[in-house]
Scaffold this motif. Structure first.
Motif, PDB file in Angstrom:
ATOM      1  N   HIS A  52       0.848  -1.183   0.000  1.00 23.47           N
ATOM      2  CA  HIS A  52       0.000   0.000   0.000  1.00 23.47           C
ATOM      3  C   HIS A  52       0.892   1.244   0.000  1.00 23.47           C
ATOM      4  O   HIS A  52       2.111   1.143   0.113  1.00 23.47           O
ATOM      5  CB  HIS A  52      -0.936   0.023   1.224  1.00 23.47           C
ATOM      6  N   ALA A  53       0.263   2.398  -0.126  1.00 26.31           N
ATOM      7  CA  ALA A  53       0.951   3.687  -0.035  1.00 26.31           C
ATOM      8  C   ALA A  53       0.126   4.594   0.861  1.00 26.31           C
ATOM      9  O   ALA A  53      -1.033   4.295   1.166  1.00 26.31           O
ATOM     10  CB  ALA A  53       1.103   4.314  -1.423  1.00 26.31           C
ATOM     11  N   HIS A  54       0.725   5.696   1.265  1.00 22.62           N
ATOM     12  CA  HIS A  54       0.039   6.720   2.054  1.00 22.62           C
ATOM     13  C   HIS A  54       0.134   8.037   1.309  1.00 22.62           C
ATOM     14  O   HIS A  54       1.201   8.400   0.809  1.00 22.62           O
ATOM     15  CB  HIS A  54       0.679   6.875   3.437  1.00 22.62           C
ATOM     16  N   ARG A  55      -0.955   8.759   1.273  1.00 26.32           N
ATOM     17  CA  ARG A  55      -0.976  10.050   0.583  1.00 26.32           C
ATOM     18  C   ARG A  55      -0.179  11.116   1.337  1.00 26.32           C
ATOM     19  O   ARG A  55       0.517  11.919   0.720  1.00 26.32           O
ATOM     20  CB  ARG A  55      -2.410  10.514   0.379  1.00 26.32           C
ATOM     21  N   ASN A  56      -0.287  11.149   2.657  1.00 31.75           N
ATOM     22  CA  ASN A  56       0.313  12.237   3.437  1.00 31.75           C
ATOM     23  C   ASN A  56       1.235  11.794   4.560  1.00 31.75           C
ATOM     24  O   ASN A  56       1.964  12.614   5.104  1.00 31.75           O
ATOM     25  CB  ASN A  56      -0.799  13.105   4.050  1.00 31.75           C
ATOM     26  N   LEU A  57       1.202  10.536   4.922  1.00 25.84           N
ATOM     27  CA  LEU A  57       1.923  10.048   6.091  1.00 25.84           C
ATOM     28  C   LEU A  57       3.421   9.912   5.829  1.00 25.84           C
ATOM     29  O   LEU A  57       3.836   9.384   4.806  1.00 25.84           O
ATOM     30  CB  LEU A  57       1.363   8.683   6.508  1.00 25.84           C
ATOM     31  N   HIS A  58       4.223  10.384   6.778  1.00 24.03           N
ATOM     32  CA  HIS A  58       5.664  10.153   6.802  1.00 24.03           C
ATOM     33  C   HIS A  58       5.902   9.027   7.792  1.00 24.03           C
ATOM     34  O   HIS A  58       5.251   8.964   8.845  1.00 24.03           O
ATOM     35  CB  HIS A  58       6.409  11.396   7.286  1.00 24.03           C
ATOM     36  N   SER A 104      12.898 -12.659   8.571  1.00 24.69           N
ATOM     37  CA  SER A 104      13.605 -13.729   9.261  1.00 24.69           C
ATOM     38  C   SER A 104      12.752 -14.196  10.440  1.00 24.69           C
ATOM     39  O   SER A 104      11.823 -13.503  10.866  1.00 24.69           O
ATOM     40  CB  SER A 104      14.968 -13.240   9.762  1.00 24.69           C
ATOM     41  N   SER A 105      13.090 -15.351  10.967  1.00 22.11           N
ATOM     42  CA  SER A 105      12.388 -15.862  12.141  1.00 22.11           C
ATOM     43  C   SER A 105      12.597 -14.898  13.307  1.00 22.11           C
ATOM     44  O   SER A 105      13.719 -14.462  13.568  1.00 22.11           O
ATOM     45  CB  SER A 105      12.940 -17.245  12.495  1.00 22.11           C
ATOM     46  N   GLY A 106      11.526 -14.519  13.979  1.00 22.89           N
ATOM     47  CA  GLY A 106      11.623 -13.610  15.117  1.00 22.89           C
ATOM     48  C   GLY A 106      11.781 -12.149  14.766  1.00 22.89           C
ATOM     49  O   GLY A 106      12.045 -11.327  15.641  1.00 22.89           O
ATOM     50  N   ALA A 107      11.613 -11.791  13.494  1.00 23.74           N
ATOM     51  CA  ALA A 107      11.778 -10.391  13.085  1.00 23.74           C
ATOM     52  C   ALA A 107      10.695  -9.512  13.715  1.00 23.74           C
ATOM     53  O   ALA A 107       9.546  -9.913  13.852  1.00 23.74           O
ATOM     54  CB  ALA A 107      11.724 -10.270  11.566  1.00 23.74           C
ATOM     55  N   VAL A 108      11.118  -8.300  14.103  1.00 22.96           N
ATOM     56  CA  VAL A 108      10.189  -7.291  14.607  1.00 22.96           C
ATOM     57  C   VAL A 108      10.467  -6.005  13.833  1.00 22.96           C
ATOM     58  O   VAL A 108      11.590  -5.505  13.819  1.00 22.96           O
ATOM     59  CB  VAL A 108      10.371  -7.036  16.120  1.00 22.96           C
ATOM     60  N   CYS A 109       9.433  -5.499  13.182  1.00 17.78           N
ATOM     61  CA  CYS A 109       9.501  -4.259  12.402  1.00 17.78           C
ATOM     62  C   CYS A 109       8.750  -3.178  13.166  1.00 17.78           C
ATOM     63  O   CYS A 109       7.549  -3.297  13.383  1.00 17.78           O
ATOM     64  CB  CYS A 109       8.864  -4.479  11.032  1.00 17.78           C
ATOM     65  N   MET A 110       9.458  -2.121  13.576  1.00 19.80           N
ATOM     66  CA  MET A 110       8.817  -1.008  14.265  1.00 19.80           C
ATOM     67  C   MET A 110       8.706   0.173  13.305  1.00 19.80           C
ATOM     68  O   MET A 110       9.647   0.477  12.570  1.00 19.80           O
ATOM     69  CB  MET A 110       9.596  -0.575  15.501  1.00 19.80           C
ATOM     70  N   VAL A 111       7.533   0.820  13.342  1.00 20.08           N
ATOM     71  CA  VAL A 111       7.282   1.965  12.472  1.00 20.08           C
ATOM     72  C   VAL A 111       6.836   3.151  13.316  1.00 20.08           C
ATOM     73  O   VAL A 111       5.944   3.021  14.153  1.00 20.08           O
ATOM     74  CB  VAL A 111       6.190   1.638  11.423  1.00 20.08           C
ATOM     75  N   MET A 112       7.472   4.281  13.081  1.00 19.70           N
ATOM     76  CA  MET A 112       7.066   5.541  13.696  1.00 19.70           C
ATOM     77  C   MET A 112       6.376   6.354  12.617  1.00 19.70           C
ATOM     78  O   MET A 112       6.874   6.429  11.489  1.00 19.70           O
ATOM     79  CB  MET A 112       8.282   6.281  14.235  1.00 19.70           C
ATOM     80  N   ALA A 113       5.232   6.944  12.946  1.00 23.79           N
ATOM     81  CA  ALA A 113       4.419   7.628  11.951  1.00 23.79           C
ATOM     82  C   ALA A 113       4.146   9.077  12.357  1.00 23.79           C
ATOM     83  O   ALA A 113       4.074   9.395  13.547  1.00 23.79           O
ATOM     84  CB  ALA A 113       3.101   6.878  11.751  1.00 23.79           C
ATOM     85  N   SER A 114       3.944   9.922  11.363  1.00 21.20           N
ATOM     86  CA  SER A 114       3.741  11.353  11.576  1.00 21.20           C
ATOM     87  C   SER A 114       2.305  11.716  11.937  1.00 21.20           C
ATOM     88  O   SER A 114       2.038  12.873  12.252  1.00 21.20           O
ATOM     89  CB  SER A 114       4.154  12.133  10.324  1.00 21.20           C
ATOM     90  N   ALA A 115       1.396  10.756  11.868  1.00 23.05           N
ATOM     91  CA  ALA A 115      -0.022  11.049  12.144  1.00 23.05           C
ATOM     92  C   ALA A 115      -0.700   9.836  12.763  1.00 23.05           C
ATOM     93  O   ALA A 115      -0.198   8.715  12.678  1.00 23.05           O
ATOM     94  CB  ALA A 115      -0.743  11.447  10.859  1.00 23.05           C
ATOM     95  N   PHE A 116      -1.845  10.080  13.361  1.00 22.50           N
ATOM     96  CA  PHE A 116      -2.660   9.002  13.891  1.00 22.50           C
ATOM     97  C   PHE A 116      -3.240   8.202  12.721  1.00 22.50           C
ATOM     98  O   PHE A 116      -3.259   8.671  11.580  1.00 22.50           O
ATOM     99  CB  PHE A 116      -3.788   9.557  14.764  1.00 22.50           C
ATOM    100  N   TYR A 117      -3.708   6.996  12.989  1.00 27.08           N
ATOM    101  CA  TYR A 117      -4.283   6.146  11.956  1.00 27.08           C
ATOM    102  C   TYR A 117      -5.443   6.851  11.253  1.00 27.08           C
ATOM    103  O   TYR A 117      -6.321   7.419  11.895  1.00 27.08           O
ATOM    104  CB  TYR A 117      -4.784   4.823  12.571  1.00 27.08           C
ATOM    105  N   ASP A 118      -5.424   6.806   9.913  1.00 27.66           N
ATOM    106  CA  ASP A 118      -6.477   7.401   9.091  1.00 27.66           C
ATOM    107  C   ASP A 118      -6.634   6.537   7.841  1.00 27.66           C
ATOM    108  O   ASP A 118      -5.801   6.597   6.927  1.00 27.66           O
ATOM    109  CB  ASP A 118      -6.109   8.832   8.712  1.00 27.66           C
ATOM    110  N   GLU A 119      -7.679   5.733   7.814  1.00 28.44           N
ATOM    111  CA  GLU A 119      -7.894   4.834   6.670  1.00 28.44           C
ATOM    112  C   GLU A 119      -7.951   5.601   5.356  1.00 28.44           C
ATOM    113  O   GLU A 119      -7.530   5.104   4.316  1.00 28.44           O
ATOM    114  CB  GLU A 119      -9.168   4.018   6.880  1.00 28.44           C
ATOM    115  N   GLY A 120      -8.453   6.830   5.385  1.00 22.24           N
ATOM    116  CA  GLY A 120      -8.560   7.635   4.170  1.00 22.24           C
ATOM    117  C   GLY A 120      -7.221   8.020   3.559  1.00 22.24           C
ATOM    118  O   GLY A 120      -7.160   8.439   2.402  1.00 22.24           O
ATOM    119  N   ASP A 121      -6.134   7.881   4.311  1.00 24.02           N
ATOM    120  CA  ASP A 121      -4.802   8.221   3.807  1.00 24.02           C
ATOM    121  C   ASP A 121      -4.182   7.073   3.003  1.00 24.02           C
ATOM    122  O   ASP A 121      -3.210   7.275   2.291  1.00 24.02           O
ATOM    123  CB  ASP A 121      -3.891   8.591   4.985  1.00 24.02           C
TER     124      ASP A 121
END
Length: 135
Positions: A52-58, A104-121
């Protein structure tokens, strides 16, 4: 936005015999203030995430444990990054199609986002993404 704006950012790494420490400051180490943090874990072997992509989210993405591949596309070119260290991550600007795989086994991906969740983005259809990018 262009793929060239997405980049690996090295984070401070304070080494100590008792264990290393790394920290992230929004607006300092990464080019936005952090509004939300989420993480992916227990991803089954052979699975993928994203698409997916985000229109405005960093976003800023880090492999906190293990490793995975992140493929980004701006609709014209594509680049794959292998994330495997907790002291660097990748800045993802808006309007980048992203796809994560090769966890990989046991991988953890952390994401920091510039905005609260918005399905419309979200743009969840690749053809729609290409249409929006290329006008």
């Amino acid at each position: 936005m262009s793929l060239s704006q997405c980049r690996i950012i090295n984070l401070p790494k304070i080494e100590d015999a008792r264990g290393n420490l790394t920290f992230v400051e929004g607006g300092n180490h990464i080019p936005f203030d952090i509004k939300r943090v989420y993480y992916l874990y227990d991803v089954p072997g052979g699975s993928d995430r994203g698409a997916h992509a985000h229109r405005n989210l960093h976003q800023f993405m880090i492999a906190m444990s293990g490793s995975f591949d992140l493929t980004l596309s701006d609709g014209y070119e594509e680049k794959t990054f292998h994330l495997n260290r907790s002291y660097f991550g990748i800045y993802i600007c808006p309007m980048m199609w992203r796809y994560l795989d090769n966890f990989s086994s046991g991988a953890v991906c952390m994401v920091m986002a510039s905005a609260f969740y918005d399905e419309g983005d979200y743009i969840r259809d690749h053809d729609q993404f290409i249409k929006e990018v290329r006008g």
